[in-house]
Design a protein around this motif. Structure first.
Motif, PDB file in Angstrom:
ATOM      1  N   LEU A  83     -21.658 -52.170  15.744  1.00 37.31           N
ATOM      2  CA  LEU A  83     -20.715 -52.213  14.622  1.00 37.31           C
ATOM      3  C   LEU A  83     -21.457 -52.441  13.307  1.00 37.31           C
ATOM      4  O   LEU A  83     -21.201 -51.752  12.312  1.00 37.31           O
ATOM      5  N   LYS A  84     -22.377 -53.402  13.286  1.00 36.99           N
ATOM      6  CA  LYS A  84     -23.140 -53.677  12.066  1.00 36.99           C
ATOM      7  C   LYS A  84     -23.908 -52.446  11.611  1.00 36.99           C
ATOM      8  O   LYS A  84     -23.945 -52.120  10.416  1.00 36.99           O
ATOM      9  N   SER A  85     -24.525 -51.776  12.565  1.00 33.58           N
ATOM     10  CA  SER A  85     -25.295 -50.580  12.236  1.00 33.58           C
ATOM     11  C   SER A  85     -24.405 -49.498  11.647  1.00 33.58           C
ATOM     12  O   SER A  85     -24.780 -48.836  10.664  1.00 33.58           O
ATOM     13  N   SER A  86     -23.219 -49.319  12.225  1.00 37.06           N
ATOM     14  CA  SER A  86     -22.311 -48.282  11.732  1.00 37.06           C
ATOM     15  C   SER A  86     -21.761 -48.626  10.353  1.00 37.06           C
ATOM     16  O   SER A  86     -21.370 -47.743   9.586  1.00 37.06           O
ATOM     17  N   MET A  87     -21.725 -49.931  10.021  1.00 38.26           N
ATOM     18  CA  MET A  87     -21.162 -50.374   8.752  1.00 38.26           C
ATOM     19  C   MET A  87     -22.164 -50.385   7.604  1.00 38.26           C
ATOM     20  O   MET A  87     -21.762 -50.478   6.433  1.00 38.26           O
ATOM     21  N   GLN A  88     -23.444 -50.310   7.900  1.00 36.01           N
ATOM     22  CA  GLN A  88     -24.451 -50.494   6.863  1.00 36.01           C
ATOM     23  C   GLN A  88     -24.348 -49.495   5.705  1.00 36.01           C
ATOM     24  O   GLN A  88     -24.404 -49.899   4.530  1.00 36.01           O
ATOM     25  N   PRO A  89     -24.219 -48.189   5.957  1.00 37.01           N
ATOM     26  CA  PRO A  89     -24.105 -47.256   4.817  1.00 37.01           C
ATOM     27  C   PRO A  89     -22.889 -47.566   3.953  1.00 37.01           C
ATOM     28  O   PRO A  89     -22.956 -47.510   2.721  1.00 37.01           O
ATOM     29  N   TRP A  90     -21.781 -47.914   4.594  1.00 43.11           N
ATOM     30  CA  TRP A  90     -20.548 -48.265   3.888  1.00 43.11           C
ATOM     31  C   TRP A  90     -20.740 -49.543   3.079  1.00 43.11           C
ATOM     32  O   TRP A  90     -20.371 -49.626   1.906  1.00 43.11           O
ATOM     33  N   LEU A  91     -21.367 -50.552   3.686  1.00 41.62           N
ATOM     34  CA  LEU A  91     -21.584 -51.828   3.014  1.00 41.62           C
ATOM     35  C   LEU A  91     -22.483 -51.673   1.788  1.00 41.62           C
ATOM     36  O   LEU A  91     -22.270 -52.325   0.759  1.00 41.62           O
ATOM     37  N   SER A  92     -23.464 -50.800   1.884  1.00 39.25           N
ATOM     38  CA  SER A  92     -24.361 -50.574   0.746  1.00 39.25           C
ATOM     39  C   SER A  92     -23.591 -50.035  -0.444  1.00 39.25           C
ATOM     40  O   SER A  92     -23.843 -50.432  -1.592  1.00 39.25           O
ATOM     41  N   ARG A  93     -22.631 -49.163  -0.179  1.00 36.31           N
ATOM     42  CA  ARG A  93     -21.836 -48.601  -1.269  1.00 36.31           C
ATOM     43  C   ARG A  93     -20.865 -49.635  -1.828  1.00 36.31           C
ATOM     44  O   ARG A  93     -20.618 -49.683  -3.034  1.00 36.31           O
TER      45      ARG A  93
END
Length: 502
Positions: free
Chosen positions: A424-434
């Motif tokens: 889940l964390k890995s999948s969220m990283q691009p989104w979190l960066s934005r």
């Protein structure tokens, strides 16, 4: 007369009335015990036969029938000229006369065209405008349940809000006005019945930037659609308030002194950030724009995380990453298109016969066809919305667990997918960066530094989000506690109460 606040969300919606002292939430979904939120999705369906096809489809089919009749006339003419005797010529001549009568009998041609179209037509073939004008509406859990039971009987609009700022043609704009008017009317009448007073005004929440690629033009279109829908729904007065500012109005009631607050509203479809000066002395002021230090937003919400989690953890069990005989991978667009529940044209394309054929051909070209068979089932049975919903549930469960087993038995018997918090964390990283980029932008544009941080919206409940924003990015700011789901609606209701006081 009463004015209500409406939080019209990407995933869920809610309605509240503020009487000057406390909030009264309107129960919107009879199928959910003790809850006042309702799914924003709408299922438009037909219990029995489909309606008469649109005129454009009928005219196209009539033209096709006429071409076939013309071909028959040409063949009959050839037969007439090649006939060996007058008797045979007369037979062909009669045939030509009969076909000409048939060719010019427009009512009969239209009847035949409709009959042919209805035989092969599905709900997906109907324009959204006709669907809205002729179909029945089911909201909330009832609508989602109907969709799960009979997806071929109607069409699920998973998130109407996501289309408001998109590139819509005139007919589509008209359709969304009608669709959202049905929802807003349902909200208004529910409030009217439960409050036992006439409800004629509303303050509706809006994101800083609506979902879409058209910038300010898209924002203006979205507001125009919502305004027309509200008027059609029976509201005499309607105003719009940016959602993070609405959340700020709610938390302002908890402050005892003037404070600059950074509000991060991270919802299902958009992320909106504002820095605003709040004060208990300004609670009754109707216009607070002068207190807004900075505001920004993007079409960047929790639904993107749901899709990313599918791509990261579920799609590989459906064949993503497999190589075909030519050495190339299975087209990754299969899986992004499968998740496109907020893009009607793309999803309709995914559900088309041509797409089925493409997946079927790819399935025969890989070493593990069973995995592609799962993708094919999602395509054939139109399970995209259900799959995105399952991914959302997985994301929510991983907020309190290190790993889960997600059952996808509606795709294949005994089909389970194991997902852990690291995935889940890995999948969220691009989104979190934005998301963090939006926070930086808001801070840079603010003339004053914030003194407190308030995170709201459905994604604010994610430990990953709270840690990244509160502990990693802004550890120096005290994190205010508040209601992640209701703060925006409560703020909208507070603003609505000011309308009736003027």
């Amino acid at each position: 007369m009463a004015a209500i606040g409406i939080d019209y969300g990407t995933s869920n919606s809610e309605v509240s009335y503020f009487d000057g002292k406390q909030h009264h939430f309107i129960k919107l979904d009879a199928d959910v015990e003790g809850a006042h939120k309702i799914r924003s999705s709408v299922f438009i369906y037909y219990e029995n036969e489909l309606p008469t096809p649109p005129i454009s489809m009928i005219e196209a089919k009539v033209a096709q029938i006429k071409r076939a009749i013309s071909d028959q006339i040409d063949k009959a003419k050839d037969g007439y000229y090649e006939a060996p005797d007058p008797k045979e010529q007369q037979r062909y001549s009669d045939r030509i006369d009969s076909l000409r009568v048939e060719f010019h009998n427009l009512p009969e041609l239209q009847r035949r065209a409709i009959e042919i179209l209805l035989k092969d037509m599905t709900v997906q073939d109907l324009p959204l405008k006709q669907l809205v004008e002729t179909g029945k509406f089911a909201f909330g859990e009832e609508g989602f349940r109907r969709y799960l039971q009979t997806p071929d009987k109607g069409r699920l609009i998973y998130s109407p809000k996501n289309f408001l700022g998109a590139n819509l043609v005139a007919g589509q704009q008209h359709a969304f006005v009608g669709l959202i008017a049905k929802q807003l009317e349902f909200f208004r009448l529910s409030a009217q019945e439960q409050l036992n007073m006439t409800v004629d005004s509303a303050v509706i929440g809006r994101p800083v930037k609506f979902h879409g690629t058209r910038g300010q033009e898209g924002n203006e279109q979205a507001i125009e659609i919502m305004t027309q829908a509200a008027q059609q729904a029976g509201f005499l007065q309607v105003e719009f308030l940016e959602e993070p500012i609405a959340a700020a109005y709610q938390i302002e009631r908890t402050l005892d002194k003037q404070t600059n607050v950074l509000v991060a509203d991270i919802g299902g479809g958009t992320t909106d950030i504002c820095c605003i000066t709040l004060s208990p002395d300004k609670q009754t002021n109707l216009n607070r724009q002068q207190d807004v230090l900075s505001v920004t937003g993007a079409r960047l919400g929790g639904m993107e995380c749901d899709k990313n989690l599918i791509i990261k953890s579920i799609a590989p069990t459906m064949g993503r990453g497999l190589l075909m005989r030519n050495g190339l991978p299975v087209p990754p667009t299969y899986y992004s298109d499968m998740c496109a529940v907020d893009d009607i044209p793309k999803l309709n394309h995914f559900f088309s016969e041509e797409y089925w054929l493409a997946i079927a051909q790819t399935k025969s070209d890989v070493k593990e066809p069973k995995l592609l068979a799962r993708l094919l089932t999602v395509q054939e049975d139109k399970l995209s919305a259900r799959l995105v919903n399952s991914s959302r549930l997985a994301k929510e469960m991983l907020s309190s667990k290190d790993s889960i087993t997600l059952p996808l038995h509606y795709v294949e018997q005994d089909y389970d997918v194991n997902i852990d918090i690291e995935a889940l964390k890995s999948s969220m990283q691009p989104w979190l960066s934005r998301v963090k980029g939006l926070v930086k932008e808001c801070l840079q544009n603010s003339a004053q530094e914030p003194e407190m941080l308030f995170i709201t919206g459905g994604m604010s409940l994610s430990p990953v989000v709270r840690k990244e924003l509160g502990e990693v990015m802004l550890p120096h700011l005290p994190l205010m506690q508040g209601d992640a789901f209701n703060s925006v609606c409560e703020g909208l209701a507070i603003q609505a109460a000011k309308l009736t006081a003027c």
